[in-house]
Design an enzyme around this catalytic site. Structure first.
Site, mmCIF file in Angstrom:
data_model
loop_
_atom_site.group_PDB
_atom_site.id
_atom_site.type_symbol
_atom_site.label_atom_id
_atom_site.label_comp_id
_atom_site.label_asym_id
_atom_site.label_seq_id
_atom_site.Cartn_x
_atom_site.Cartn_y
_atom_site.Cartn_z
ATOM 1 C CB SER A 21 -27.013 56.333 90.894
ATOM 2 O OG SER A 21 -27.052 56.110 92.276
ATOM 3 C CG ASP A 34 -31.110 49.587 91.106
ATOM 4 O OD1 ASP A 34 -30.599 49.581 92.236
ATOM 5 O OD2 ASP A 34 -31.018 50.511 90.289
ATOM 6 C CG HIS A 57 -27.475 51.089 91.682
ATOM 7 N ND1 HIS A 57 -28.618 51.749 91.321
ATOM 8 C CD2 HIS A 57 -26.566 52.067 91.988
ATOM 9 C CE1 HIS A 57 -28.434 53.066 91.415
ATOM 10 N NE2 HIS A 57 -27.181 53.285 91.820
#
Lengths: 655, 620
Positions: free
Chosen positions: B131, B193, B307
């Site tokens: 991330s 994602d 994600h």
């Protein structure tokens, strides 16, 4: 520094001798023919005689060498007999193992090579009868003519002498030593050598005529030479008459075409277009025939084509090609044209640049001049510099000059038969032309060639239409088009079929009235660096067959209306480095046979419409777009795509 | 090697190395327990630095999504290799918020110490992060790569990111390309994602949604057992809004052909992964299209859940490598089969996706492999145009020897209708066209990244510039463009020459330094400053102005300019850095000197009228 006789003869010839020897020594047991050609007096016979005397050559052929002089009017049968006898002798004396003595030479064979030298051959037909196709027999042909390669296995073309060799050869004949003797005027000698243009015969003859003469005689000789007049009798007979042999052998028409070449200034390239034009007007021949004559003269080494790679191509523009001629030949042409009295000469020619009209011409100025071609070469001419002369028969007028101002002579009005006018300025700057209105009287004028002049704006009412003008060529010209709206080209040139504008540096656009000259068949706007666009009424030129707009770097698009040009056969947009595309409209040009688009880097794709060009036969382009065109080859049978490699030279440096 | 490396085979190869699994392991640990924001571990001689994806974003909202230039203001010159002195619109920019996060960590003593150790040991390093941690890892890699640039054989720096947001603009991508660093970056992006696509969209309208989303993600990532749906969740409606909003911008980016200024652009390798496999793509255009194609096939909730799915993907990719049978590998040796496999790998169960993805991969390949071929093609092109330059050299020599003693600059400037000069003009245009094309290709990344550092091209462009630019200047002043547009140096100089100046300045001058100090014994064959004549022209116009100017202040300024020029020109001549054409008797430069001499003789008269001008010169 004394040289012995052998060395003098060989001055500047070592390389040529070596090359020809290499050709002779080729290990080839079938018959083998080698040609040596070159302009008259370039030392061909000397070279071949040296070869026959060469030890290596003599031992290679075991002394079996036959030297025959053929000449212009040979007794062919007798020559054949001598060769046959020679070959038979060789066979008997040599170590031949095949005995039977046939009547057919086809059965003959010599194990040891023999050499037959045929000197001074003039015609192909004679040559063919003298070549014996006997294995082991090598024939060396010496001629002023370039014979076709179907006859010759190898050939060598004579070079002219290098400059230092020329001086040393001249000094040898004039002083008996290899360099300029101290105390002599070096410049004078160099100028005389310069006049001989590195031609061995001229150097020898002129050197010999000046030997043991006082210096004053020398400067007189120099003057005579520069007027293309013989220095003395020996010069006349030895050099001019020997050179003349080449001319006498020509047919009458070709001979007079050769003599016309004397009308152009020395050391300048003659634009092919001008030459062909002059010939077509004077000898009632068409362009094709003119080209054939050019070819004949070139193959007989009587002129040299410059940039010959493109000549003879159906659509090539002649004005980019030129010819040049050896000065000795030019002198000969002038000498032969000047045998008669001035007023009676067919060709009235100034051999070199003078400040005004030659004194010689002034003498009988009150009587008419009967010349058909007149050539004047001067500096600046003002109104009063001209004589009032009468030329009732002139058809071609060539005005060469070297000035920034030039007044056209009034006597042009008295040339009722004038068909071609050539005006060439050789100075570095563009010249102003005065008295242009004199052209208005020339109702028979068919072609005009202006080079490096600026054409002033004419008062509107003085412009008289040139009703018969077919061909207008403007090179390196500045054309005043300020008041363009007043100008109607279709009225001025009602029958114009060919217009060429080349290197017109300031022209940004063409006058739109050009599009109303409907008779136009060929339009060339080339090498114009400022040209931005073609007129928008372009489609009105319905009968246009040839369109050349190459090397116009500012041209971005082809004009609207191209689709109307249904008779267009050839289009050349080469080197238009900013041209983005061939217009989609090109699909309308159904007669288009040839597209030339070399060095157009911006054109990356082809218009779709090209697939409809059924008549297209040839495309010349760069490698980048050639793949697109090659794809088209499938759709358009008969299309041939050529990628032309560029060749680079430095000829353009010398102007 | 076949260019398969861009596609499925490379993905499989990466899966086979321990780096992928090792770095993910550390990433996951960093998400849970990195007190300083990062963790360091060493496995098999390789140092892994993982940045936590759970970073405090407090106070950063206004910055995120805004680009700032890497010009040294914010980053204190930490990325010298990426900086360019190009114009503003070309400057390298990164996201302000992400840069701030990186700098916060960078300035901690712990990080400094660790980096000091790493630099000292000179061992291979892998920066990694999930991330937002991925973005920090990427910036760290860029920083270390920049630092290592001056070292002769630097240790390798690799960066693996997992679902990282984009970090910079197109010039950044290009700069990385040119430095040949693209291969150091591998960005894993799962099919749906939303995070890697997020910055294609403006963030302002969706800030509240994002805050909720990030908080919920952070809670999950931070929990040791990866517990889902912690904290406040977005409603289904909000998810759909967010998804549609982002999708709209991703689509627009993928569709548009031009790169919009101030937009985010990917760089490096992108590994698109699904539960069935992975594909690697390194062409920017193809990456953007793949980002769009795969995202568009997802749903609002999958875009958010995906994600957090990287653990599974990483496991699959490494397992897949072990499971592949021999004949499958053989099959993929042909290009078509490879594309099919690759497209299947990312579009399981969605047959309608196979085709566009296949097309996209094909395009990626077509664009991908050409730089070296293009460069070879240009080398041929260069040899083809070499004669054009040689012809100009001959032209120069001819003018140098000519009786008019003008030199080639003035000969060309004063030309009238002439075949010779026109030929030179055509050569000029053709050469300019060729070099413009070279620059165009380079800027479109169609050439190798180090193209402009290759000696062949640096020297060819330099010698072209020195010989030909004077003629371009001559043409500019001949045509009177300076009256319309202003002087050449400011308003008329072709961009290519400025670029060549830069190439020349930045060339590898190893072993060349001493030649600079060597003084010339004779005049250079071409003037070493290609703008010399432009400066002469400006001085000429100054002198013209001096003649009719009466205002003493203006005059003083003009004289200052003239003197500056004189000093410069004198230096050039004394160092023999000019070619003889400058010193030809009738050249513009020599005529200027003569003009100045005459004016100076009359100067007392001028200064009498205008007291106070040039006191030091005039007063006895």
């Amino acid at each position: 520094m004394e040289m012995d006789e052998d060395e003098i003869v060989k001055v500047g010839m070592e390389l040529g001798i070596k090359k020809v020897k290499d050709m002779v020594f080729v290990d080839e047991m079938c018959h083998w023919v080698i040609g040596v050609n070159g302009i008259g007096g370039s030392g061909k016979t000397t070279l071949v005689r040296e070869i026959c005397r060469d030890d290596e050559v003599r031992s290679y052929f075991s002394n079996r060498i036959l030297f025959l002089t053929v000449s212009q009017s040979p007794n062919v049968e007798q020559l054949r007999r001598r060769i046959r006898g020679f070959l038979a002798d060789c066979e008997m004396n040599g170590c031949s193992d095949i005995a039977p003595k046939g009547t057919e030479y086809g059965n003959w064979k010599t194990d040891m090579p023999v050499l037959v030298v045929l000197d001074d051959v003039w015609s192909l037909q004679v040559l063919q009868q003298l070549i014996f196709k006997v294995p082991g027999c090598k024939t060396l042909v010496v001629s002023r003519v370039k014979f076709p390669s179907s006859i010759l296995n190898a050939s060598y073309e004579m070079d002219l002498l290098a400059e230092e060799d020329a001086v040393s050869l001249f000094c040898h004949t004039a002083f008996g030593r290899s360099s300029i003797p101290p105390g002599w005027d070096e410049d004078l000698i160099k100028q005389i050598v310069e006049k001989c243009k590195r031609l061995p015969l001229a150097l020898k003859v002129i050197g010999a005529s000046l030997r043991d003469q006082p210096e004053k005689y020398w400067s007189g000789a120099k003057k005579r030479l520069s007027r293309a007049q013989p220095i003395n009798d020996s010069h006349e007979t030895e050099l001019l008459n020997r050179m003349r042999l080449s001319i006498d052998y020509l047919s009458e028409k070709v001979k007079s075409c050769f003599l016309d070449l004397g009308s152009f200034p020395e050391d300048k390239k003659i634009p092919l277009d001008v030459l062909i034009n002059v010939w077509t007007e004077l000898h009632d021949i068409d362009e094709e025939e003119g080209y054939a004559i050019l070819d004949e003269l070139s193959s007989k080494n009587l002129l040299t084509l410059v940039k010959d790679s493109r000549a003879g191509d159906k659509y090539s523009s002649y004005y980019e090609i030129s010819v040049c001629q050896h000065d000795v030949l030019r002198d000969l042409a002038i000498y032969m044209s000047s045998l008669e009295r001035v007023n009676h000469r067919k060709r009235l020619v100034m051999a070199r640049r003078e400040n005004g009209v030659p004194k010689e011409w002034e003498r009988d100025v009150d009587q008419p001049f009967l010349a058909r071609i007149v050539s004047v070469h001067t500096g600046e001419m003002r109104e009063m510099d001209w004589l009032n002369m009468d030329f009732p028969k002139v058809e071609v007028l060539i005005l060469n000059f070297d000035a920034t101002d030039y007044f056209l002579p009034h006597f042009i009005e008295n040339m009722p038969k004038l068909r071609a006018l050539v005006l060439i300025n050789y100075s570095a700057k563009t010249a102003k032309i005065h008295n242009l209105s004199v052209l208005g009287k020339l109702t028979n004028l068919r072609s005009l060639w202006f080079e490096k002049v600026s054409i002033p704006q004419l008062p509107k009412d003085t412009i008289v239409p040139l009703t018969n003008l077919r061909k207008l060529s403007l090179l390196l010209c500045t054309i005043n088009l300020k008041d363009e709206s007043e100008l109607d080209l279709s009225r001025l040139f009602p029958r114009l079929t060919e217009l060429a504008m080349d290197h017109c540096i300031e022209m940004t656009m063409l006058p739109s009235s050009l599009c109303r000259v409907k008779t136009l068949k060929s339009l060339s706007i080339t090498n114009c660096e400022s040209l931005e666009e073609l007129p928008c009424d372009f489609g009105m030129l319905l009968f246009l067959q040839i369109l050349r707009v190459y090397a116009c770097p500012k041209l971005k698009t082809l004009p609207i209306g191209v689709k109307n040009l249904i008779w267009l056969e050839h289009i050349d947009v080469s080197q238009c480095v900013n041209l983005h595309c061939l217009s989609e409209e090109i699909g309308g040009c159904l007669s288009l046979k040839e597209i030339v688009m070399r060095e157009c880097p911006q054109i990356k794709n082809l218009p779709k419409a090209v697939s409809g060009l059924r008549s297209l036969r040839r495309v010349i382009c760069d490698e980048e777009v050639s793949c697109h065109w090659k794809e088209m080859e499938k759709e358009l049978p008969g299309l041939c795509v050529q990628v032309v490699e560029q060749c680079f030279d430095l000829d353009w440096l010398i102007e | 090697m076949v260019r398969f490396e861009t596609s499925e085979m490379l993905a499989r190869f990466l899966g086979s190395t321990p780096m992928l699994t090792e770095s993910w392991k550390l990433c996951a640990r960093a998400n849970v327990m990195a007190s300083q924001g990062f963790l360091i571990d060493e496995v098999g001689g390789v140092t892994y630095v993982a940045f936590s994806g759970v970073q405090s974003l407090d106070g950063l909202e206004p910055c995120c999504g805004n680009l700032v230039p890497l010009s040294g203001v914010y980053d204190r010159g930490m990325f010298p290799a990426l900086q360019s002195d190009d114009k503003i619109e070309n400057s390298v920019m990164v996201d302000a918020g992400l840069l701030q996060l990186f700098l916060n960590i960078y300035h901690t003593p712990v990080f400094q110490n660790q980096m000091f150790e790493i630099k000292k040991k000179q061992k291979p390093v892998v920066f990694t992060g999930h991330s937002i941690g991925g973005a920090i890892a990427a910036l760290s890699s860029l920083w270390l790569l920049s630092y290592y640039q001056s070292i002769s054989s630097p240790p390798s720096v690799i960066c693996f990111t997992y679902g990282s947001p984009l970090i910079g603009n197109e010039p950044l991508s290009r700069a990385i390309h040119r430095q040949r660093w693209g291969g150091n970056f591998c960005h894993l992006v799962s099919k749906f994602d939303i995070m890697p696509r997020l910055l294609f969209a403006p963030l302002a309208p969706i800030t509240t949604h994002l805050n909720t989303l990030l908080k919920s993600w952070h809670l999950t990532m931070n929990s040791p057992f990866f517990i889902r749906d912690l904290g406040v969740q977005l409603t289904e409606h909000e998810k759909a809004e967010l998804f549609r909003f982002v999708l709209h911008y991703v689509e627009a980016t993928a569709r548009s052909l031009e790169v919009v200024a101030n937009s985010f652009v990917p760089f490096g390798n992108f590994m698109f992964c699904s539960s069935d496999g992975a594909v690697c793509v390194d062409d920017t255009v193809a990456i953007v299209r793949m980002l769009h194609l795969t995202f568009a096939s997802g749903s609002p909730s999958s875009s958010i859940d995906d994600h957090l799915e990287y653990e599974g993907y990483v496991e699959k990719i490494s397992l897949q490598f072990l499971n592949r049978t021999e004949d499958e590998l053989c099959e993929s040796n042909t290009y078509e089969a490879g594309v099919t496999l690759a497209s299947q790998a990312v579009s399981t169960g969605q047959d309608h996706m196979v085709r566009p993805i296949k097309d996209c991969l094909r395009v990626a390949r077509r664009i991908g492999p050409t730089p070296n071929l293009n460069s070879a093609g240009l080398a041929i092109g260069l040899s083809k145009i070499a004669p054009l330059r040689a012809q100009i050299e001959w032209y120069k020599a001819l003018c140098d020897e000519s009786d008019d003693q003008l030199g080639y600059y003035d000969s060309f400037k004063l030309r009238s209708a002439s075949k010779r000069d026109f030929k030179v003009l055509m050569n000029l245009l053709k050469l300019g066209e060729f070099w413009n094309n070279v620059i165009d290709m380079l800027e479109k990344n169609q050439l190798p990244h180090d193209f402009h550092k290759r000696a062949k091209w640096v020297y060819a462009s330099q010698s072209y510039k020195l010989l030909v630019e004077p003629l371009d200047i001559a043409e500019y002043y001949r045509s009177g463009d300076h009256r319309k547009k202003g002087h050449y140096l400011k308003h008329g100089r072709a961009r290519r020459y400025e670029i060549f100046d830069k190439w020349w300045r930045e060339r590898d001058i190893y072993g060349e330094n001493d030649s600079n100090s060597k003084s010339r014994s004779k005049y250079a064959s071409v003037t070493q400053d290609s703008c010399f004549w432009a400066k002469v022209e400006e001085a000429v116009s100054c002198v013209e102005s001096v003649k009719c100017e009466r205002d003493p202040r203006v005059l003083a300024g003009l004289w200052a300019d003239i003197e500056k020029f004189e000093q410069y020109a004198r230096g050039m001549v004394e160092r023999k850095e000019v070619s003889i054409d400058v010193l030809a008797k009738n050249s513009s430069y020599m005529r200027l000197l003569e003009d100045l001499r005459v004016i100076r003789l009359q100067l007392p008269y001028f200064s009498h009228q205008i007291p106070g001008v040039l006191d030091r010169k005039v007063l006895p």
